[in-house]
Design a protein around this motif. Sequence first.
Motif, PDB file in Angstrom:
ATOM      1  N   HIS A  98     -51.263  15.164 -12.463  1.00  0.00           N
ATOM      2  CA  HIS A  98     -51.321  16.295 -11.436  1.00  0.00           C
ATOM      3  C   HIS A  98     -49.845  15.833 -10.832  1.00  0.00           C
ATOM      4  CE1 HIS A  98     -51.994  19.219  -8.545  1.00  0.00           C
ATOM      5  NE2 HIS A  98     -52.661  19.634  -9.205  1.00  0.00           N
ATOM      6  N   PRO A  99     -49.061  17.057 -10.436  1.00  0.00           N
ATOM      7  CA  PRO A  99     -47.768  16.596  -9.772  1.00  0.00           C
ATOM      8  C   PRO A  99     -48.090  16.096  -8.436  1.00  0.00           C
ATOM      9  CG  PRO A  99     -47.656  18.912 -11.056  1.00  0.00           C
ATOM     10  CD  PRO A  99     -49.121  18.120 -10.951  1.00  0.00           C
TER      11      PRO A  99
ATOM     12  N   CYS B  84     -54.321  21.476 -13.670  1.00  0.00           N
ATOM     13  CA  CYS B  84     -53.111  21.717 -13.601  1.00  0.00           C
ATOM     14  C   CYS B  84     -52.650  22.276 -14.797  1.00  0.00           C
ATOM     15  CB  CYS B  84     -52.095  20.521 -13.293  1.00  0.00           C
ATOM     16  SG  CYS B  84     -50.023  20.823 -13.359  1.00  0.00           S
ATOM     17  N   PHE B  85     -51.770  23.577 -14.551  1.00  0.00           N
ATOM     18  CA  PHE B  85     -51.260  24.163 -16.184  1.00  0.00           C
ATOM     19  C   PHE B  85     -49.885  23.490 -16.688  1.00  0.00           C
ATOM     20  CE2 PHE B  85     -52.949  27.909 -13.657  1.00  0.00           C
ATOM     21  CZ  PHE B  85     -53.924  27.911 -14.308  1.00  0.00           C
ATOM     22  N   HIS B  86     -49.423  22.887 -15.949  1.00  0.00           N
ATOM     23  CA  HIS B  86     -48.253  22.020 -16.447  1.00  0.00           C
ATOM     24  C   HIS B  86     -47.903  20.522 -15.977  1.00  0.00           C
ATOM     25  CE1 HIS B  86     -46.966  26.029 -17.351  1.00  0.00           C
ATOM     26  NE2 HIS B  86     -46.996  26.173 -15.991  1.00  0.00           N
TER      27      HIS B  86
ATOM     28  N   ARG C  16     -43.113  21.776 -10.533  1.00  0.00           N
ATOM     29  CA  ARG C  16     -43.094  22.268 -11.694  1.00  0.00           C
ATOM     30  C   ARG C  16     -43.928  23.733 -11.797  1.00  0.00           C
ATOM     31  NH1 ARG C  16     -43.042  17.801 -15.047  1.00  0.00           N
ATOM     32  NH2 ARG C  16     -44.050  18.839 -16.721  1.00  0.00           N
ATOM     33  N   ALA C  17     -43.825  24.324 -10.547  1.00  0.00           N
ATOM     34  CA  ALA C  17     -44.793  25.647 -10.480  1.00  0.00           C
ATOM     35  C   ALA C  17     -43.899  26.787 -11.340  1.00  0.00           C
ATOM     36  CB  ALA C  17     -44.820  26.010  -8.973  1.00  0.00           C
TER      37      ALA C  17
ATOM     38  N   CYS D  13     -48.856  29.598 -12.308  1.00  0.00           N
ATOM     39  CA  CYS D  13     -49.529  28.702 -11.244  1.00  0.00           C
ATOM     40  C   CYS D  13     -49.981  29.596 -10.307  1.00  0.00           C
ATOM     41  CB  CYS D  13     -48.660  27.792 -10.770  1.00  0.00           C
ATOM     42  SG  CYS D  13     -48.082  26.704 -12.258  1.00  0.00           S
TER      43      CYS D  13
ATOM     44  N   PHE E 192     -51.311  23.911  -4.850  1.00  0.00           N
ATOM     45  CA  PHE E 192     -50.299  23.127  -4.526  1.00  0.00           C
ATOM     46  C   PHE E 192     -48.942  23.720  -4.959  1.00  0.00           C
ATOM     47  CE2 PHE E 192     -47.860  19.316  -6.021  1.00  0.00           C
ATOM     48  CZ  PHE E 192     -47.649  18.615  -4.922  1.00  0.00           C
ATOM     49  N   ALA E 193     -48.871  25.036  -5.587  1.00  0.00           N
ATOM     50  CA  ALA E 193     -47.810  25.698  -5.990  1.00  0.00           C
ATOM     51  C   ALA E 193     -46.742  25.678  -4.960  1.00  0.00           C
ATOM     52  CB  ALA E 193     -48.133  27.189  -6.565  1.00  0.00           C
TER      53      ALA E 193
ATOM     54  N   CYS F 257     -52.763  28.296  -8.019  1.00  0.00           N
ATOM     55  CA  CYS F 257     -52.671  26.868  -7.675  1.00  0.00           C
ATOM     56  C   CYS F 257     -52.286  26.587  -6.167  1.00  0.00           C
ATOM     57  CB  CYS F 257     -51.863  26.037  -8.463  1.00  0.00           C
ATOM     58  SG  CYS F 257     -51.808  24.296  -8.078  1.00  0.00           S
TER      59      CYS F 257
ATOM     60  N   CYS G  82     -44.892  22.684  -5.181  1.00  0.00           N
ATOM     61  CA  CYS G  82     -44.859  21.749  -6.739  1.00  0.00           C
ATOM     62  C   CYS G  82     -43.498  22.293  -7.259  1.00  0.00           C
ATOM     63  CB  CYS G  82     -46.052  22.225  -7.546  1.00  0.00           C
ATOM     64  SG  CYS G  82     -46.086  21.405  -9.144  1.00  0.00           S
TER      65      CYS G  82
ATOM     66  N   PRO H 253     -56.111  26.825 -11.687  1.00  0.00           N
ATOM     67  CA  PRO H 253     -56.480  26.002 -12.667  1.00  0.00           C
ATOM     68  C   PRO H 253     -57.599  25.180 -12.610  1.00  0.00           C
ATOM     69  CG  PRO H 253     -54.746  25.119 -10.931  1.00  0.00           C
ATOM     70  CD  PRO H 253     -54.970  26.512 -10.692  1.00  0.00           C
TER      71      PRO H 253
HETATM   72  S1  SF4 Z   1     -50.891  24.351 -11.601  1.00  0.00           S
HETATM   73 FE1  SF4 Z   1     -48.526  24.689 -11.536  1.00  0.00          FE
HETATM   74  S2  SF4 Z   1     -48.232  24.515  -9.238  1.00  0.00           S
HETATM   75 FE2  SF4 Z   1     -50.129  23.610  -9.613  1.00  0.00          FE
HETATM   76  S3  SF4 Z   1     -49.824  21.676  -9.877  1.00  0.00           S
HETATM   77 FE3  SF4 Z   1     -49.822  22.261 -11.750  1.00  0.00          FE
HETATM   78  S4  SF4 Z   1     -47.889  22.950 -12.298  1.00  0.00           S
HETATM   79 FE4  SF4 Z   1     -47.935  22.574  -9.913  1.00  0.00          FE
END
Ligand code: SF4
Lengths: 361, 324
Positions: free
Chosen positions: A262-263, A341-343, A308-309, A313, A302-303, A300, A306, A318
């Motif tokens: 997770h980021p 997390c998607f990414h 990586r968002a 997201c 955290f977007a 998400c 984040c 997620p």
């Molecule tokens: S779901 Fe998207 S916004 Fe949330 S932590 Fe993963 S990459 Fe970041």
Amino acid sequence: MTTGRMTILGPPSGLPAPLLAVQDVSTTLPTAAGPLHAVDRVSFTLAAGEAVGVVGESGSGKSMLARTVMGLAPPAARTTGSVRFAGHDLLTASARDLREVLGSGVAMVFQDPATALNPVTRIGRQLAETLRLRGGLDRRAARDRAVELLRTVGIPDPARRARSYPHELSGGMRQRVCIALAVACGPRVLLADEPTTALDVTVQRQILDLLADLRAASGMGMLLITHDLAVVAGRTERLLVMYAGQVVETGPTTEVIRAARHPYTAALLASVPRLEQPSHTRLATVAGLPATAVGATRGCRFAPRCPRARARCRQEDPVLADPRARHGAVPGRDREHAVACFHPVGGGGGAAVRDTAERIR
Amino acid sequence: MSGRRGGTVLRLVLPQLARTAAVLLLVGFGAAFLLDLAPGDPAFALLGEQATAEQIAATHRALHLDDPFLTRYWTWMSGVVRGDFGTSYLTGEPVMASVAARLEVTGELVLLALAGALAVSVPIGVLTAHRADGRADRAWSLVSSGLIATPPFVLALFLAYVLALKVGGLPATGWAAWADGPGANLRHAALPAATLALALVPTYSRMLRADMIATLQEDHILAARSRGLPVRRILFRHALRPSSFSLVTLTGISIGQLISGAVVVEVLFALPGLGQLVVTSVTAKDVPVVQGVVMFLAVVYCAAGAVTDVLYGCLDPRVRVRPT
Ligand code: SF4
Ligand SMILES: Nc1ncnc2c1ncn2[C@@H]1O[C@H](COP(=O)(O)OP(=O)(O)OP(=O)(O)O)[C@@H](O)[C@H]1O
Ligand SMILES: [Mg+2]
């Protein structure tokens, strides 16, 4: 539709049955801005002798999770889900049943030993009171046992110290007293809420060692809550990473630290304070303000912070899943590494993360 | 160790004594000055309206009433320093003796009222804080607002009407000394003391409630609950003591309120207490008696303040010497 973020399939054979099973627990607090989701669909189990860590920034809901598990959420809070312990659901148990469990079944050590002791009562009396009312000892036995407990938690000259008031003790000594109070009636589960956050670095290790010794001696399960990944590394078997009330990553501690997905976990790892820094330094290097979830949220949490968002997201929630499986695959089992997390970041976590992981392991 | 403790006691006591002396000087002077400004002549009260000019002049000479104010004040003050508070113009009795005789009544009233008020307010304060905004709490908030808004004499008349006349069993007026039997004494003291107490209960209970609510939010209360201690124990043993600072302060201050309340109540219930003594002496311009009572009350205030300070230390070991 909201379903549980994780399904507990029961422990794999060979593992002891869980003492404490927290399933889909949410705690919602009314605020002027709308309902605050302080704890949001959190699930985990704790077996005898096991240590599980909970990590997250200030405000991520760690203390509220502990209070909820104890059945001591604030009166205004709405709690859902279940906390099963010794045949009771602590969220719905009667006040009387709950009182029977608290202290002797599940106990708690608080974040700030300066405020967790009654300031106007001698520490020996506080201990004796708990031993008498909850441990069934008579006055004299309770007094003797109080001194013995103070000795067990490493208070020098315990017979004399029993007559001290809390303000006459150092922070570390006070936390030892708090620990003595928590374990006075031999609990099966100990929730330690940031037991070392308010203490000096040198004292931190001693307190963590004391907790480890007590756990080894009594076989109690322990939930070790902290905002500092270095505290849980090497001291817990499993880890829950909390963000804005939710568990965003979980799994065996070594694996989560070695291969954070997770980021947010990665950012936490990158920001573990170096040894020379005072331990209460907040996790300033996780950019952006810590989030709390108020009202209906989408996507998400955290977007906004984040790196990586992406579009998805902000659209979808997620859910915790095995990071090696494809999205939407069978949710990860309790004891396996899972991430919401998607990414997710690639297993290694980058140079800084690897460096920290090496350092704190 | 003991040397330090002795020093602590001195540091605690000396400022108190100095403060008391200053207060007494001020209060004595103020009372004398105000009475001097007031119209009236004690000679008339003593001799009656038909007194001749010679009789009055003779009385004035005997009592030094024609001396300048400062001379009279100085004479009186030097007597006080020697422990002589003078004699009543009206009765010729030593002032201390009349004060002492009346003190029995007022002292009992005040102490009974204080004890009663605390005995009622503490459980109410604790329980309304425990279930803040619950039904009982809201009901009590209403009742106590009503009580605060009711003047004491209305309360006194109401109590006398209901408890003495309608229900019966309690005398509406008069006094029986403790020596006449505790039963009779307490029955006579009950209504006036209840009147005084009822005026205190709303503020006492609300003050305690507010502090209790704050204490109940504290970590050590949550910690006590997390050990499964009984609720009652947590409320009365863990939360009450750290919550009672304001209440103790208020109790000390309300000694004054109680004594002025006693003046009204003693007149209403026809009780031979300090209040009646003050009323008759002020009317007759019986300066030595008024001054004596005023001095006595000032001592009581100062003593109440000192006791309050000591109580802080008992309530909380972290409070040592409070430099004043
Ligand atoms: S779901 Fe998207 S916004 Fe949330 S932590 Fe993963 S990459 Fe970041
Ligand atoms: N008694 C309460 N009433 C209302 N809201 C509360 C209460 N206690 C905490 N909160 C809110 O719930 C959220 C989670 O708080 P919590 O204390 O559980 O965080 P935490 O992770 O323990 O943080 P910290 O590391 O600072 O202890 C926060 O937004 C906080 O403001
Ligand atoms: Mg906390």
